[in-house]
Design an enzyme around this catalytic site. Structure first.
Site, mmCIF file in Angstrom:
data_model
loop_
_atom_site.group_PDB
_atom_site.id
_atom_site.type_symbol
_atom_site.label_atom_id
_atom_site.label_comp_id
_atom_site.label_asym_id
_atom_site.label_seq_id
_atom_site.Cartn_x
_atom_site.Cartn_y
_atom_site.Cartn_z
ATOM 1 N N SER A 266 0.834 -1.208 0.000
ATOM 2 C CA SER A 266 0.000 0.000 0.000
ATOM 3 C C SER A 266 0.865 1.253 0.000
ATOM 4 C CB SER A 266 -0.888 0.005 1.243
ATOM 5 O OG SER A 266 -0.084 0.276 2.384
ATOM 6 N N LYS A 267 0.207 2.366 -0.253
ATOM 7 C CA LYS A 267 0.909 3.651 -0.234
ATOM 8 C C LYS A 267 1.517 3.878 1.155
ATOM 9 C CE LYS A 267 -0.298 8.552 -0.366
ATOM 10 N NZ LYS A 267 0.984 8.998 0.124
ATOM 11 N N ARG A 268 0.809 3.422 2.166
ATOM 12 C CA ARG A 268 1.310 3.593 3.530
ATOM 13 C C ARG A 268 2.663 2.881 3.719
ATOM 14 N NH1 ARG A 268 -3.132 1.902 6.864
ATOM 15 N NH2 ARG A 268 -4.350 2.995 5.296
ATOM 16 N N GLY A 270 4.856 2.419 1.417
ATOM 17 C CA GLY A 270 5.834 3.248 0.728
ATOM 18 C C GLY A 270 6.254 4.431 1.595
ATOM 19 N N ASP A 271 5.264 5.086 2.200
ATOM 20 C CA ASP A 271 5.569 6.247 3.054
ATOM 21 C C ASP A 271 6.412 5.819 4.254
ATOM 22 O OD1 ASP A 271 4.126 7.757 1.339
ATOM 23 O OD2 ASP A 271 2.299 7.801 2.556
#
Ligand code: GLU
Length: 513
Positions: A266-268, A270-271
């Site tokens: 998920s984008k999370r 990646g962050d």
């Protein structure tokens, strides 16, 4: 059937930035189409107006372009089955929904959202889960429970009706998925999905997807695993329409997993771990931005190569593969069943391999604009040469400036740790002596400089590594960069001598030496 021209489609919904899982789906479709001399279509599935995000369609198109995935037919290029945006095909779908009602495969349902919610709660209170299926369809207000007159009356007076699929009761549906093999699902686990909604005069995903795949003569549906639960409904829809002869083959791709495994990337993630999960930088209409592989300094060739191998292998141990090689080797049979973990380090490794292979002129364009952004004017020839020297060390295009800025600007300070470690004993005196030798030399090609330095060190029986590191400190300001003689050749005699002398002046020659 095998005579049909291969036609595949990538059918994203424009709900935001395209996740790299989506790019991989597009890529596998593209590789498959090219491998078989077929067509790759881009269809935009925008029938869910509640989830529509402005800008998402352009983002999808730009992403595919950056990746080198060429659209044969579809949104942005047109083609014989146009339009390719489902919102522009609105009037096509009702006819098909009505055909299913006519044939007894679907029915009208008139219940309101509030009524359904109440039913759901009632079931919950009794410890059951509510499913809209054969057990309720004849008791709720539907065309299966109401008289024909009443149905006609309700259709005439309101827009709140939907058409639902009449899921057969207790039937084993046998399906073949190219990746997973045979799958059997009993229809008792499935509900009566909505196919069409009068309120917005739009089909749902299921109806629009099947109708369009049929009309666009799609031969293979290659899509994410999350659509596998919809497969029995889709297979039954082909049966209901009488399109079984031309039903496409299905291949459901494994998920892209978090680096640690367990769960969808998920984008999370990646962050949290500092890597992008989108191909390009995305600016959402809300103002929120998400980083992209392109802006983070990845080459599209490297990105595509890395993505292709996440869930597929060529059947041998090749890793570095161009788009042409991927096309030549691609087969759905070699797609793995299990999820593929995203490995940020491996992504960087791929990028480094491709940067090494890039020609210096290409890299010089990028470095030039980075220099410009730092207000540094540089001679093109020197920039090209610098690129040839640093590309072995770069993992991201964004690092070119940091890897090379000392070529263009003399150090203004000297790294403390490096100074402590090397600027001692006879080393500073050696730097000073080498500066004088250089000054007197007429040949500052890398080979000549190399010889000069080595001879001096050997003649004076000095420690090679120590002196080299001191020279580097004086020329660069810290311990980075390519070979000393390459640096001297590139920045030239005058600049090199000036830097060496300046270091001696600033850092001094320690007395205890
Ligand atoms: N619109 C669907 C999506 O966003 C397409 C699924 C399919 O390929 O059938 O993924």
């Amino acid at each position: 059937m095998s005579e049909r021209r291969v036609r595949v489609r990538f059918a994203p919904s424009p709900t935001g930035a395209l996740h790299i899982g989506g790019v991989r789906t597009a890529l596998y479709n593209y590789l498959f189409a090219r491998r078989h001399g077929g067509d790759f279509l881009l269809r935009i599935e925008d029938t869910d107006s509640g989830r529509f995000v402005p800008g998402a369609e352009d983002y999808i198109i730009e992403s595919l372009k950056w990746c080198g995935i060429k659209i044969d037919e579809g949104v942005s290029v047109g083609g014989p089955c146009a339009p390719y945006r489902q919102s522009e095909r609105k009037e096509i779908y009702l006819k098909y929904a009505l055909e299913l009602v006519e044939k007894g495969w679907a029915y009208y349902a008139f219940d309101t959202a509030e009524e359904l919610e109440a039913l759901r709660k009632e079931h919950e209170a009794a410890g059951r889960t509510f499913a809209y299926n054969h057990s309720v369809r004849t008791t709720l207000p539907t065309s299966l429970s109401l008289s024909a007159d009443e149905v006609a009356e309700r259709i005439k007076n309101g827009h709140n009706w939907v058409i639902r699929f009449k899921m057969p009761e207790n039937e084993d549906v046998h399906m073949v998925d190219i990746v997973r093999g045979e799958v059997t699902i009993n229809t008792s686990t499935l509900d009566d999905k909505v196919l069409y909604k009068a309120a917005d005069e739009l089909p749902t995903y299921h109806l629009a997807n099947i109708v369009d795949d049929h009309l666009m003569e799609i031969t293979h549906v290659i899509r994410g695993e999350e659509w596998l639960p919809s497969l029995p409904l889709h297979v039954l829809l082909y049966r209901a329409f009488g399109w079984e002869d031309t039903r496409p083959a299905f291949a459901h791709l494994p998920l892209l997993l978090k680096p640690e495994g367990g769960g969808k990337l998920s984008k999370r993630d990646g962050d949290r771990l500092g890597f992008p999960v989108f191909p390009l930088l995305w600016k959402a209409p809300t103002g929120e931005t998400s980083r992209g592989f392109r802006e983070d300094g990845y080459l599209p060739e490297a990105f595509i190569n890395m993505l292709a191998l996440m869930g597929w292998n060529p059947g041998d141990d090749r890793e570095i593969m161009s788009m042409e090689e991927l096309i030549e080797s691609f087969s759905l049979e070699n797609v793995s069943k299990s999820g593929a973990r995203f490995n940020p380090e491996k992504a960087k490794w791929f990028n480094a391999q491709y940067i090494k292979k890039k020609d210096d002129e290409f890299l010089a364009d990028i470095l030039s604009s980075q220099l410009k952004a730092h207000n540094i004017e540089a001679d093109r020839k020197e920039v090209v040469k610098v690129c040839s020297l640093i590309k072995e060390r770069a993992t991201l295009l964004t690092e070119l400036y940091d890897l090379s800025n000392f070529f263009f600007v003399a150090p203004e300070s000297y790294d403390e740790k490096t100074t402590k470690k090397f600027w001692k004993n006879n080393n500073p005196a050696a730097v000073s002596a080498i500066a004088s030798l250089l000054e007197a030399s007429s040949d500052v090609t890398a080979a000549a400089v190399d010889k000069l330095i080595h001879e001096y060190i050997e003649q004076n029986a000095l420690p090679m590594g120590q002196v080299m590191n001191s020279l580097r400190l004086a020329l660069v300001g810290e311990s980075k960069g390519p070979g000393i003689s390459d640096i001297i050749e590139t920045i030239g005699k005058e600049e090199s001598v000036a830097r060496l002398k300046k270091a001696v002046a600033v850092l001094g020659i320690p007395q205890e030496a």
